[in-house]
Design an enzyme around this catalytic site. Structure first.
Site, PDB file in Angstrom:
ATOM      1  N   LYS A 120       0.830  -1.203   0.000  1.00 24.85           N
ATOM      2  CA  LYS A 120       0.000   0.000   0.000  1.00 24.85           C
ATOM      3  C   LYS A 120       0.870   1.261   0.000  1.00 24.85           C
ATOM      4  O   LYS A 120       0.625   2.190  -0.783  1.00 24.85           O
ATOM      5  CB  LYS A 120      -0.934   0.018   1.215  1.00 24.85           C
ATOM      6  CG  LYS A 120      -1.893   1.207   1.228  1.00 24.85           C
ATOM      7  CD  LYS A 120      -2.734   1.226   2.494  1.00 24.85           C
ATOM      8  CE  LYS A 120      -1.934   1.694   3.677  1.00 24.85           C
ATOM      9  NZ  LYS A 120      -2.755   1.877   4.895  1.00 24.85           N
ATOM     10  N   ASP A 138      -6.592   1.313   1.070  1.00 19.36           N
ATOM     11  CA  ASP A 138      -6.621   1.393   2.527  1.00 19.36           C
ATOM     12  C   ASP A 138      -8.017   1.012   2.998  1.00 19.36           C
ATOM     13  O   ASP A 138      -8.843   0.512   2.222  1.00 19.36           O
ATOM     14  CB  ASP A 138      -6.225   2.792   2.996  1.00 19.36           C
ATOM     15  CG  ASP A 138      -7.256   3.853   2.618  1.00 19.36           C
ATOM     16  OD1 ASP A 138      -8.195   3.541   1.837  1.00 19.36           O
ATOM     17  OD2 ASP A 138      -7.141   4.995   3.109  1.00 19.36           O
TER      18      ASP A 138
END
Length: 216
Positions: A120, A138
């Site tokens: 991420k 997220d």
């Protein structure tokens, strides 16, 4: 959800916010990388408060390395998990100095090899700093994608892969910013602000937070 509906969703999100950007404050690729590492399980507001103190003193790999772990902690101790984050940031600074001449690399493989940098974080840097089409999924994006029907999946990686495949190419570069901001301020985890949602009629969520007589 079909292609036309997805396109319409991103058309509206773009119309509402033509130039979306991260809410993390940074002035270099390195500053962005460190801010994203610090943002894990923390708010952007909290990270910005810390980096406003840190970056005027140390905003390069060498300068933060010179601070040392204990010195860095003094600037970031208001952020959750600050001890482990400080350790990772110091290790990352050393790796950047040793392996990349102090320059943040522009490939996912090299980024995720840095301590404290997961997929991420790498995707945020690739997209925001290097202009690559990447989807940093997220909790906000995971929720919005599943709730609206834009891209459903049981895991973060499954949602990422579906978004990369299904988001119209014209919107792919900015899509993760639109989805994060939509999840942060409108499609909230608790009590989503459906009355203020620009994609209300396109959203496939069955339990919209609306009075019964206003539910589309």
């Amino acid at each position: 959800m079909n292609k036309d509906k997805r396109t319409a969703i991103f058309e509206r999100l773009k119309a509402a916010n033509p130039a979306p950007k991260t809410e993390l404050e940074y002035e270099s690729v390195f500053e962005l990388l460190i801010a994203v590492i610090l943002s894990a399980q923390a708010t952007d507001v909290g990270v910005n408060k810390a980096t406003r103190r840190l970056y005027p003193v140390a905003n390069t790999p060498a300068a933060i390395w010179d601070l040392g772990e204990a010195g860095l902690i003094e600037y970031i101790k208001t952020i959750g998990l600050y001890r482990s984050k400080a350790a990772n940031v110091i290790k990352t600074c050393r790796a950047l100095l040793d392996d990349h001449d102090g320059v943040v690399p522009a490939t996912r493989a090299e980024l995720v090899a840095l301590p404290g940098v997961g997929r991420k974080t790498a995707n945020v840097v690739l997209n925001t700093a290097f202009g690559q089409a990447a989807m940093a999924v997220d909790t906000h994006i995971f929720r919005v994608s599943n709730r609206t029907g834009i891209a459903t999946g049981k895991t973060v990686r499954a949602v990422e892969d579906r978004l990369m495949r299904l988001v119209p190419k014209a919107y792919l570069q900015d899509a993760h910013h639109w989805l994060i901001l939509h999840g942060r301020y409108t499609c909230r985890a608790r009590s989503p602000a459906c009355n203020d949602c620009v994609i209300l009629d396109l959203c496939e969520y069955r339990h919209k937070n609306l009075p019964e007589d206003n539910t589309p």
